[in-house]
Design a protein around this motif. Structure first.
Motif, PDB file in Angstrom:
ATOM      1  N   VAL A   1      33.435 -18.592  22.416  1.00 20.94           N
ATOM      2  CA  VAL A   1      33.005 -18.842  23.805  1.00 20.94           C
ATOM      3  C   VAL A   1      33.161 -17.551  24.622  1.00 20.94           C
ATOM      4  CG1 VAL A   1      33.552 -20.115  25.932  1.00 20.94           C
ATOM      5  CG2 VAL A   1      33.510 -21.317  23.737  1.00 20.94           C
ATOM      6  N   ARG A   2      34.298 -16.857  24.426  1.00 22.18           N
ATOM      7  CA  ARG A   2      34.525 -15.603  25.163  1.00 22.18           C
ATOM      8  C   ARG A   2      33.473 -14.557  24.785  1.00 22.18           C
ATOM      9  NH1 ARG A   2      39.773 -17.002  23.798  1.00 22.18           N
ATOM     10  NH2 ARG A   2      40.291 -15.345  22.317  1.00 22.18           N
ATOM     11  N   ALA A   3      33.167 -14.473  23.483  1.00 22.33           N
ATOM     12  CA  ALA A   3      32.167 -13.503  23.014  1.00 22.33           C
ATOM     13  C   ALA A   3      30.783 -13.843  23.570  1.00 22.33           C
ATOM     14  CB  ALA A   3      32.149 -13.496  21.489  1.00 22.33           C
TER      15      ALA A   3
ATOM     16  N   GLY B   1      41.654  -4.068  24.828  1.00 20.98           N
ATOM     17  CA  GLY B   1      42.550  -5.204  24.565  1.00 20.98           C
ATOM     18  C   GLY B   1      41.955  -6.071  23.474  1.00 20.98           C
ATOM     19  N   VAL B   2      41.650  -5.438  22.342  1.00 21.21           N
ATOM     20  CA  VAL B   2      40.911  -6.118  21.255  1.00 21.21           C
ATOM     21  C   VAL B   2      41.762  -7.181  20.557  1.00 21.21           C
ATOM     22  CG1 VAL B   2      41.498  -4.342  19.533  1.00 21.21           C
ATOM     23  CG2 VAL B   2      39.422  -5.658  19.241  1.00 21.21           C
ATOM     24  N   GLY B   3      43.084  -7.093  20.706  1.00 18.93           N
ATOM     25  CA  GLY B   3      43.978  -8.086  20.091  1.00 18.93           C
ATOM     26  C   GLY B   3      43.771  -8.143  18.586  1.00 18.93           C
TER      27      GLY B   3
ATOM     28  N   GLN C   1      45.870   2.493  21.863  1.00 22.49           N
ATOM     29  CA  GLN C   1      45.877   3.222  23.141  1.00 22.49           C
ATOM     30  C   GLN C   1      45.938   2.204  24.271  1.00 22.49           C
ATOM     31  OE1 GLN C   1      43.349   6.529  24.005  1.00 22.49           O
ATOM     32  NE2 GLN C   1      42.581   6.689  21.917  1.00 22.49           N
ATOM     33  N   SER C   2      46.320   2.701  25.450  1.00 24.14           N
ATOM     34  CA  SER C   2      46.300   1.819  26.614  1.00 24.14           C
ATOM     35  C   SER C   2      44.955   1.964  27.319  1.00 24.14           C
ATOM     36  CB  SER C   2      47.422   2.177  27.585  1.00 24.14           C
ATOM     37  OG  SER C   2      47.278   1.394  28.764  1.00 24.14           O
ATOM     38  N   MET C   3      44.476   0.840  27.854  1.00 18.48           N
ATOM     39  CA  MET C   3      43.154   0.878  28.482  1.00 18.48           C
ATOM     40  C   MET C   3      43.143   1.727  29.762  1.00 18.48           C
ATOM     41  SD  MET C   3      42.615  -2.907  30.058  1.00 18.48           S
ATOM     42  CE  MET C   3      43.292  -3.946  28.778  1.00 18.48           C
TER      43      MET C   3
HETATM   44  C1  LIG Z   1      45.257 -12.384  25.675  1.00 21.62           C
HETATM   45  S1  LIG Z   1      45.113 -11.083  24.508  1.00 21.62           S
HETATM   46  C2  LIG Z   1      43.347 -11.025  24.301  1.00 21.62           C
HETATM   47  C3  LIG Z   1      42.898 -10.433  22.976  1.00 21.62           C
HETATM   48  C4  LIG Z   1      41.376 -10.458  22.733  1.00 21.62           C
HETATM   49  N1  LIG Z   1      40.655  -9.766  23.767  1.00 21.62           N
HETATM   50  C5  LIG Z   1      40.860 -11.881  22.644  1.00 21.62           C
HETATM   51  O1  LIG Z   1      40.151 -12.326  23.541  1.00 21.62           O
HETATM   52  O2  LIG Z   1      41.169 -12.543  21.643  1.00 21.62           O
HETATM   53  C6  LIG Z   1      45.476  -9.677  25.543  1.00 21.62           C
HETATM   54  C7  LIG Z   1      45.509  -8.360  24.781  1.00 21.62           C
HETATM   55  O3  LIG Z   1      45.571  -7.273  25.695  1.00 21.62           O
HETATM   56  C8  LIG Z   1      46.403  -6.281  25.138  1.00 21.62           C
HETATM   57  N2  LIG Z   1      46.849  -5.372  26.194  1.00 21.62           N
HETATM   58  C9  LIG Z   1      47.703  -5.629  27.219  1.00 21.62           C
HETATM   59  N3  LIG Z   1      47.841  -4.542  28.007  1.00 21.62           N
HETATM   60  C10 LIG Z   1      47.050  -3.575  27.463  1.00 21.62           C
HETATM   61  C11 LIG Z   1      46.769  -2.222  27.812  1.00 21.62           C
HETATM   62  N4  LIG Z   1      47.339  -1.649  28.866  1.00 21.62           N
HETATM   63  N5  LIG Z   1      45.907  -1.529  27.025  1.00 21.62           N
HETATM   64  C12 LIG Z   1      45.333  -2.096  25.946  1.00 21.62           C
HETATM   65  N6  LIG Z   1      45.564  -3.377  25.560  1.00 21.62           N
HETATM   66  C13 LIG Z   1      46.411  -4.099  26.310  1.00 21.62           C
HETATM   67  C14 LIG Z   1      47.523  -7.084  24.482  1.00 21.62           C
HETATM   68  O4  LIG Z   1      48.245  -6.318  23.549  1.00 21.62           O
HETATM   69  C15 LIG Z   1      46.709  -8.217  23.857  1.00 21.62           C
HETATM   70  O5  LIG Z   1      46.265  -7.890  22.579  1.00 21.62           O
END
Ligand SMILES: C[S@@+](CC[C@H](N)C(=O)[O-])C[C@H]1O[C@@H](n2cnc3c(N)ncnc32)[C@H](O)[C@@H]1O
Length: 230
Positions: A20-22, A43-45, A83-85
């Protein structure tokens, strides 16, 4: 090493919700971009959303090393980065940069939201789209009144105690992971998110981007911004 907590996340993956998110993102791409090639998810998780973007050159980044490690199994063709976003640096340029499941709310403080917008802008091709979703104040109000429950999930049970203080939302989660019949192992997780007004975010985005749409969904509890680099 993949932590026990990440193993729980993996066994509780909700593929339907990820689709749904995609789909929400794919619909907007179809509307606003003719022929995107390179796509980056912030934030690819575990990679379960990016897995729906196989017809593009896939890129993803996340702060968590073990999430990236697990995502490599789900999207082996993607280029993944730890990396951080808010300050990422990748050599490539992208047609689409997106983030779903309210990852931006985990970024703190607010100046790092603005840094995320800037980094995304700098990595987009001209005409490229920056799309992300976020929680709204309405969702915070809802969570404030919510009663805490113990819920069943595929790995056992989960107890989510959310605490709302001002614009800060803290998740205190306890997982009861089933080991065998009537035997559970406890894993605890705790992290915070920050919720800012839609108007404030729109104002920040408008400094660089043309904001095409702010799409409200889940009864106004969330908003998805669609922005174009001009
Ligand atoms: C709720 S999960 C969502 C994962 C994926 N987007 C999904 O929809 O299944 C949130 C993700 O954001 C990542 N995250 C949080 N802060 C972040 C940052 N500053 N930079 C990159 N990723 C981050 C977390 O590690 C986590 O994997």
């Amino acid at each position: 090493m993949v932590t026990d907590l990440t193993k729980i996340w993996i066994s509780n993956i909700d593929k339907k919700a990820a689709k749904v998110r995609a789909m929400r993102i794919l619909k907007v791409i179809k509307k606003y971009h003719k022929r995107p090639k390179n796509i980056l998810e912030l934030g690819v998780g575990l990679g379960v959303v990016l897995a729906h973007f196989k017809k593009y050159n896939m890129y993803g980044l996340d702060l968590k090393k073990d999430f990236i490690k697990s995502a490599k199994n789900i999207v082996p063709n993607a280029k993944l980065f730890i990396q951080s976003m808010h300050n990422f640096k990748i050599r490539n340029r992208f047609d689409i940069i997106f983030s779903v499941h309210e990852c931006i709310n985990e970024v703190k403080p607010y100046k790092n939201w603005e840094a995320t917008f800037k980094s995304s802008y700098n990595h987009l091709n001209e005409g490229g789209l920056f799309i992300f979703d976020m929680r709204t104040k309405k969702h915070l109000e809802f969570l404030k009144k919510q009663t805490v429950k113990l819920e069943r999930n595929p790995s056992g049970y989960v107890y989510d105690n959310t605490v709302v203080k001002g614009h800060k939302l803290t998740w205190n989660t306890i997982y009861f992971k089933r080991i065998k019949k009537d035997l559970y192992k406890i894993e605890k997780d705790r992290y915070s998110e920050f919720v800012y007004p839609v108007s404030k975010v729109k104002k920040s985005l408008s400094k660089d981007f043309k904001v095409l749409e702010a799409i409200s969904f889940e009864k106004g509890h969330k908003v998805m911004f669609v922005c174009r680099k001009l």
